[in-house]
Design an enzyme around this catalytic site. Sequence first.
Site, PDB file in Angstrom:
ATOM      1  N   LEU A   1       0.830  -1.104  -0.002  1.00  0.00           N
ATOM      2  CA  LEU A   1      -0.027  -0.046  -0.039  1.00  0.00           C
ATOM      3  C   LEU A   1       0.927   1.193   0.085  1.00  0.00           C
ATOM      4  O   LEU A   1       0.244   2.146  -0.439  1.00  0.00           O
ATOM      5  CB  LEU A   1      -0.896   0.199   1.222  1.00  0.00           C
ATOM      6  CG  LEU A   1      -2.138  -0.925   0.975  1.00  0.00           C
ATOM      7  CD1 LEU A   1      -2.987  -1.193   2.275  1.00  0.00           C
ATOM      8  CD2 LEU A   1      -3.050  -0.697  -0.070  1.00  0.00           C
TER       9      LEU A   1
ATOM     10  N   ARG B 133      -0.069   4.230  -2.712  1.00  0.00           N
ATOM     11  CA  ARG B 133      -0.217   5.508  -2.489  1.00  0.00           C
ATOM     12  C   ARG B 133       0.612   6.457  -3.259  1.00  0.00           C
ATOM     13  O   ARG B 133       0.233   7.516  -3.650  1.00  0.00           O
ATOM     14  CB  ARG B 133      -0.091   5.720  -0.621  1.00  0.00           C
ATOM     15  CG  ARG B 133      -1.134   4.935  -0.129  1.00  0.00           C
ATOM     16  CD  ARG B 133      -0.744   4.805   1.419  1.00  0.00           C
ATOM     17  NE  ARG B 133      -1.773   3.989   2.390  1.00  0.00           N
ATOM     18  CZ  ARG B 133      -1.719   3.180   3.067  1.00  0.00           C
ATOM     19  NH1 ARG B 133      -0.592   3.234   3.771  1.00  0.00           N
ATOM     20  NH2 ARG B 133      -2.657   2.696   3.625  1.00  0.00           N
TER      21      ARG B 133
ATOM     22  N   PHE C 275      -9.437   4.912  -2.290  1.00  0.00           N
ATOM     23  CA  PHE C 275      -8.589   3.954  -2.679  1.00  0.00           C
ATOM     24  C   PHE C 275      -7.061   3.846  -1.701  1.00  0.00           C
ATOM     25  O   PHE C 275      -6.808   4.919  -1.197  1.00  0.00           O
ATOM     26  CB  PHE C 275      -7.817   4.762  -4.020  1.00  0.00           C
ATOM     27  CG  PHE C 275      -8.516   3.795  -5.293  1.00  0.00           C
ATOM     28  CD1 PHE C 275      -9.228   2.705  -4.898  1.00  0.00           C
ATOM     29  CD2 PHE C 275      -8.265   4.172  -6.658  1.00  0.00           C
ATOM     30  CE1 PHE C 275      -9.847   1.905  -6.404  1.00  0.00           C
ATOM     31  CE2 PHE C 275      -8.832   3.908  -7.709  1.00  0.00           C
ATOM     32  CZ  PHE C 275      -9.528   2.674  -7.536  1.00  0.00           C
ATOM     33  N   GLU C 276      -6.671   2.872  -1.788  1.00  0.00           N
ATOM     34  CA  GLU C 276      -5.403   2.580  -0.825  1.00  0.00           C
ATOM     35  C   GLU C 276      -5.213   3.117   0.505  1.00  0.00           C
ATOM     36  O   GLU C 276      -4.405   3.592   0.935  1.00  0.00           O
ATOM     37  CB  GLU C 276      -4.078   3.642  -1.756  1.00  0.00           C
ATOM     38  CG  GLU C 276      -4.275   3.488  -3.044  1.00  0.00           C
ATOM     39  CD  GLU C 276      -3.762   2.068  -3.723  1.00  0.00           C
ATOM     40  OE1 GLU C 276      -3.495   1.322  -2.686  1.00  0.00           O
ATOM     41  OE2 GLU C 276      -3.752   1.793  -4.844  1.00  0.00           O
ATOM     42  N   GLY C 277      -6.420   2.872   0.897  1.00  0.00           N
ATOM     43  CA  GLY C 277      -6.588   3.418   2.587  1.00  0.00           C
ATOM     44  C   GLY C 277      -7.306   4.746   2.601  1.00  0.00           C
ATOM     45  O   GLY C 277      -6.628   5.745   1.507  1.00  0.00           O
TER      46      GLY C 277
END
Length: 582
Positions: free
Chosen positions: A256, A260, A393-395
Amino acid sequence: MLQKGGAFLLEDIDPQDVFTPEDFTDEHRMIQSTVADFAVNELAPKAEELENQPEGLMRELMQKAGELGLLSADIPEEYGGADLGKVASCLIAENVVAGGSFAVTHSAHTGIGTMPILLFGNEEQKKKYLPRLASGEAIAAYALTEPNAGSDALSIRTRAVLSPDGKHYLLNGEKMFITNGGIADVYITYAKVDGDKFTGFIVERNTPGFSLGQEEKKMGIKGSSTRSLIFEDAKVPVENVLGEIGKGHLIAFNALNIGRFKLGAACVGSCKLAVEHAAKYALQRVQFAQPIARFGLIQHKLAMMAARTYAVESVIYRIAGMLEEALADKKEGPAAVEAISEYAIECSIAKVLASEVLDYVVDEMVQIYGGYGYIQEYPAERFYRDSRINRIFEGTNEVNRLLIPATIARRAMKGQLNFLGAARTLAREILNLRATLPEDDGKPLAAERQMLAMAKKLFLFIGGQAVEKYMDKLAQQQEIMGILADLAIVIYAMESAIVRVLKAHGNGQADKKLLLAQAYVHDTYPLLEKWAREAMCFLFEGDMRQTQLSIVKRMCKHQPVDLIGLRRQIADRVLTAEKYVV
């Protein structure tokens, strides 16, 4: 000298140690040109067609990208990759956005889909999968999210048990919202072995017991495939365990970090495209017998769209340079993982800043287009819909905001960052601390550099007070954590914008960047006092609150500039070039 992750809050950096877009090599420019040509000739003409997900089109475009080496920038040559480095990887991510949803498929494949195998796979797994992923013969997906486990990834319910013959793990559970779900050949997924050991697996599309749900009908990025994955005693060979049993969290979170960072690069590309579309439309659209580009409020929008894009572009390539240097002799394995995790704070900053700048830029793009911005025939409508997912997205951005100060605090407790010592030193000096007129040292942005220095002290001041009051319970005060994160994000963006100017100053290239940096710093700086006052009012009461607020006021005092004049100059350059320009 390579700066440690998070150290930007405690120390200054030599501009010569910061990578900027002005440092692109001839190879970088050649890659940029190749991707831009591919985007203009192959991707952009198919962007609208992709929205309907015609059978085979996305795979065809991915294979063409693979032939050009656009899927293999991060993969070593020994596994069929191009090994171009993180700067080139950024340039690719930034420029493929012209293909709309193609960029989402590309990003999921090259980032969180491929990197786990590169970083954590054994030699057999790398040889088996990476060449096919590099060429586009196979497409990758990353499957972590579940119906009841989104940001709380460690609470997944998918289970894995060893088969009686010891040759397979039997997976049972469901993943959801999986990008590339319907077209992928290889899925990086996670399950708890025996119900408690969080573990990574490589699952192939033809795995017995594995199936797909229906395509999700989404607000935006409609051309990308998003499906759920269903595991019903899915027989995954034991040799497809990724990494160690019970160590899957290391894979998930480090993948991740790269995701990010790459998402940030894609957002930069979308910002630049949006500025270009908006500038051209503003010059063409005539109202009251003149192009709307001549109107001050339209120029205001274009200027700040450009200034914020400049700040986030500076951030992304600064991080790209650090990652490239840190990974210079560590392409894979534990050493590469350690190098990437060092910059987890910066990767979260990149994700939050870039996604929110893009949302701002496309919102202003729609406004410049007016009613036409709401019509599908015009580009603003799709830009607006597509941009919103990036904050999820992505956290989510909320989770990333919590990660930034939490990681700083964890490193401070381990002695990796001298945050606590710096906060105590500042506390002894705080009553005598006040903003002063900057000294003229012959370098540009003297006032802005002083504002930056005071912003770092402000972070230490608030962080130190918060830690003193809540100690190890600070993480429960999410609003304060959010304020600390916002301060860190803005500080990093301001510093990146400023040092880019300072580095260019010696080369006679600072003029245009100077305006953009000034506009960004002075437009953003007042937010710091707002956040600081909010924090002090929560942390203190009565006379102590007033004392703290007066300190904040002194620390945030600065000399205003003519922002209207700055914005007009920036807008004039954007309109003359009909695009984002530095």
